[in-house]
Design an enzyme around this catalytic site. Structure first.
Site, PDB file in Angstrom:
ATOM      1  N   LYS A  47       0.849  -1.200   0.000  1.00 34.88           N
ATOM      2  CA  LYS A  47       0.000   0.000   0.000  1.00 34.88           C
ATOM      3  C   LYS A  47       0.879   1.243   0.000  1.00 34.88           C
ATOM      4  CE  LYS A  47      -0.250  -0.388   5.001  1.00 34.88           C
ATOM      5  NZ  LYS A  47      -0.977  -1.054   6.083  1.00 34.88           N
TER       6      LYS A  47
ATOM      7  N   ARG B  29     -11.118  -0.281  14.619  1.00 37.00           N
ATOM      8  CA  ARG B  29     -11.036   0.468  13.374  1.00 37.00           C
ATOM      9  C   ARG B  29     -12.006  -0.129  12.376  1.00 37.00           C
ATOM     10  NH1 ARG B  29      -5.141   1.062  10.536  1.00 37.00           N
ATOM     11  NH2 ARG B  29      -5.692  -1.009   9.821  1.00 37.00           N
TER      12      ARG B  29
ATOM     13  N   TYR C 163      15.579  30.521   7.266  1.00 36.69           N
ATOM     14  CA  TYR C 163      14.414  31.233   7.824  1.00 36.69           C
ATOM     15  C   TYR C 163      14.518  31.369   9.339  1.00 36.69           C
ATOM     16  CZ  TYR C 163      11.916  30.663   3.396  1.00 36.69           C
ATOM     17  OH  TYR C 163      11.526  30.709   2.081  1.00 36.69           O
TER      18      TYR C 163
ATOM     19  N   MET D 272      11.161  24.650   2.167  1.00 35.86           N
ATOM     20  CA  MET D 272      10.300  23.807   1.338  1.00 35.86           C
ATOM     21  C   MET D 272      11.114  22.996   0.318  1.00 35.86           C
ATOM     22  SD  MET D 272       7.144  24.825  -1.186  1.00 35.86           S
ATOM     23  CE  MET D 272       6.059  25.489   0.048  1.00 35.86           C
TER      24      MET D 272
HETATM   25  C1  LIG Z   1      -0.224  -2.118   6.622  1.00 39.24           C
HETATM   26  C2  LIG Z   1      -0.833  -3.379   6.982  1.00 39.24           C
HETATM   27  C3  LIG Z   1      -0.052  -4.530   7.141  1.00 39.24           C
HETATM   28  C4  LIG Z   1       1.454  -4.519   7.088  1.00 39.24           C
HETATM   29  O1  LIG Z   1       1.970  -4.021   8.278  1.00 39.24           O
HETATM   30  P1  LIG Z   1       3.544  -3.916   8.545  1.00 39.24           P
HETATM   31  O2  LIG Z   1       3.635  -3.483   9.956  1.00 39.24           O
HETATM   32  O3  LIG Z   1       4.040  -2.875   7.595  1.00 39.24           O
HETATM   33  O4  LIG Z   1       4.118  -5.249   8.268  1.00 39.24           O
HETATM   34  C5  LIG Z   1      -0.718  -5.723   7.374  1.00 39.24           C
HETATM   35  N1  LIG Z   1      -2.061  -5.767   7.477  1.00 39.24           N
HETATM   36  C6  LIG Z   1      -2.837  -4.676   7.339  1.00 39.24           C
HETATM   37  C7  LIG Z   1      -4.319  -4.802   7.461  1.00 39.24           C
HETATM   38  C8  LIG Z   1      -2.255  -3.447   7.102  1.00 39.24           C
HETATM   39  O5  LIG Z   1      -3.027  -2.364   6.976  1.00 39.24           O
END
Ligand SMILES: *Cc1c(COP(=O)(O)O)cnc(C)c1O
Length: 391
Positions: free
Chosen positions: A38, A136, A282, A331
């Protein structure tokens, strides 16, 4: 137009494959792997990482949102893909069109997806998500069996998996995780005592999964028949607790050490020699301490993902030596003090994290200084930082 930029992230796909292999070394023959890529593979490039993962025979790809799944499909990835975060009703058509699987937590969505799938004459894979303590996403444990019974009656849904997410597997105290795992296993036991157990055709290859990186490294009983590693594939760990457990496993030859996948590099743009007492950047939050101070400008700033919280509080590598970042991070740029390094010129390579000669700056080091976790540093490397892939 010049496509290459002085500031870039080098992505070592050989290291990515090595890490995937190291994780698999920990698993029994019946445990499959879902590579979690992801957020553009935690900033590393989802398409390239998905291809590398598939070469390493992962069974499933996990993404956060449907748009990430579509991007993979449009780039020729045909493996099973799970949308971990689930979908909205107006995304059902794309789920079907792109043959994606989704996390599912309620009957309303189950019925809606099944109805649209029936129209399209397709069957959609779903993974039932249980909330065992994250608060969640997911169905509450006491509604799980009811949801399963409902989904089974949806002709155009196929139950590919049942899963939950661990909230605290990287924390020192294992209590919460043990509780989540046993809650999950108890629900599976309940499943086998209901009429559901007679539907062996579904149950045989259904995937039961709970383990993220911390879970699979530290709680072998969380692995079941599928694990979901994310951060470990990129050579980082969720917490020091997990780092030390993993390193112990490597020492016992149960796996091999992970390698960082991303190195973030840039080049010096300009060097100035300044007097003592000159305010820098800055707000003048750094003042030169001696005459002959050499300050180099590098083209990386918070718009590239270098947090402003790191101002005056991080080190970088030049010629294999550590130098201090000085003044407020801007930036597009920031400044480093190279007074003690002779022979540095414009165009000299600077490493923000990664290796240079025999030195290294880790993502973990930067995360600690920015008061965050490696995940946020990696995901935060900006869109305008080109990824350069090496095999
Ligand atoms: C992001 C995620 C993972 C992976 O987690 P890591 O700590 O990066 O290994 C696994 N399961 C779900 C549902 C996630 O959202």
């Amino acid at each position: 137009m010049t496509l290459n930029r002085a500031t870039f992230a080098e992505i070592n796909l050989a290291s990515f494959r090595h890490n995937l292999h190291s994780i698999k070394l920990l698993l029994g023959p019946d445990t499959r792997t879902m590579a979690i890529i992801k957020a553009d593979a935690y900033g590393h490039g989802a398409i390239q990482c998905a291809r590398a993962a598939i070469q390493e025979q992962v069974d499933y790809i996990g993404v956060g949102i449907i748009q990430e799944g579509i991007e993979l499909r449009e780039n020729g990835i045909t493996s099973p893909i799970l949308i971990l975060g689930g979908i909205y009703p107006d995304e059902i058509e794309d789920l079907i069109k792109y043959n994606l699987s989704t996390s599912l937590s309620n009957t309303v969505m189950a019925n809606a997806i099944s109805r649209k799938a029936e129209h399209a004459n397709k069957s959609i894979g779903v993974h039932i998500k249980i909330d065992t303590g994250m608060g969640r996403l997911g169905v509450q444990p006491n509604s799980f069996i009811k949801l399963m019974e409902n989904v089974i009656t949806c002709k155009n849904l196929q139950i590919h998996g049942v899963f939950t997410h661990l909230s605290s597997a990287d924390e020192e105290d294992p209590g919460v995780t043990n509780h989540q795992i046993s809650l999950f296993l108890n629900l599976l036991k309940k499943l086998s005592t209901t009429k559901f157990s007679k539907m062996t055709s579904i149950k045989k290859d259904i995937l039961f999964h709970t383990a993220n990186t911390a879970g699979l490294i530290r709680f072998p009983e969380s692995r079941l028949n599928l694990v979901r590693p994310g951060i470990s594939l990129f050579g980082s760990f969720p917490s020091p607790t997990i780092t030390s457990i993993f390193n112990l496993l490597a020492k016992e030859n149960k796996t091999t050490k992970l390698r960082p996948v991303m190195s973030w590099k840039t080049k010096i743009m300009q060097i100035q020699t300044l007097c003592k007492g000159v305010p820098i950047s800055y707000g003048g939050r750094y003042i030169t301490k001696k005459s002959g101070t050499r300050i180099a400008t590098i083209p990386v700033g918070y718009a590239d993902g270098l947090s402003r919280h790191l101002s005056n509080n991080m080190e970088l590598l030049v010629k294999g030596r550590r130098v201090k970042q000085v003044g407020t991070i801007c930036m597009d740029m920031c400044l480093i003090d190279i007074t003690d390094l002779p022979g540095v010129e414009m165009g000299e390579e600077v490493v923000i994290f990664g290796n240079q000669k025999n030195s290294a700056i880790t993502v973990e080091e930067l995360a600690t200084k920015a008061n965050t976790i490696p995940y946020e540093i990696l995901c935060g490397v900006g869109k305008r930082v080109p990824r350069i892939f090496i095999q």
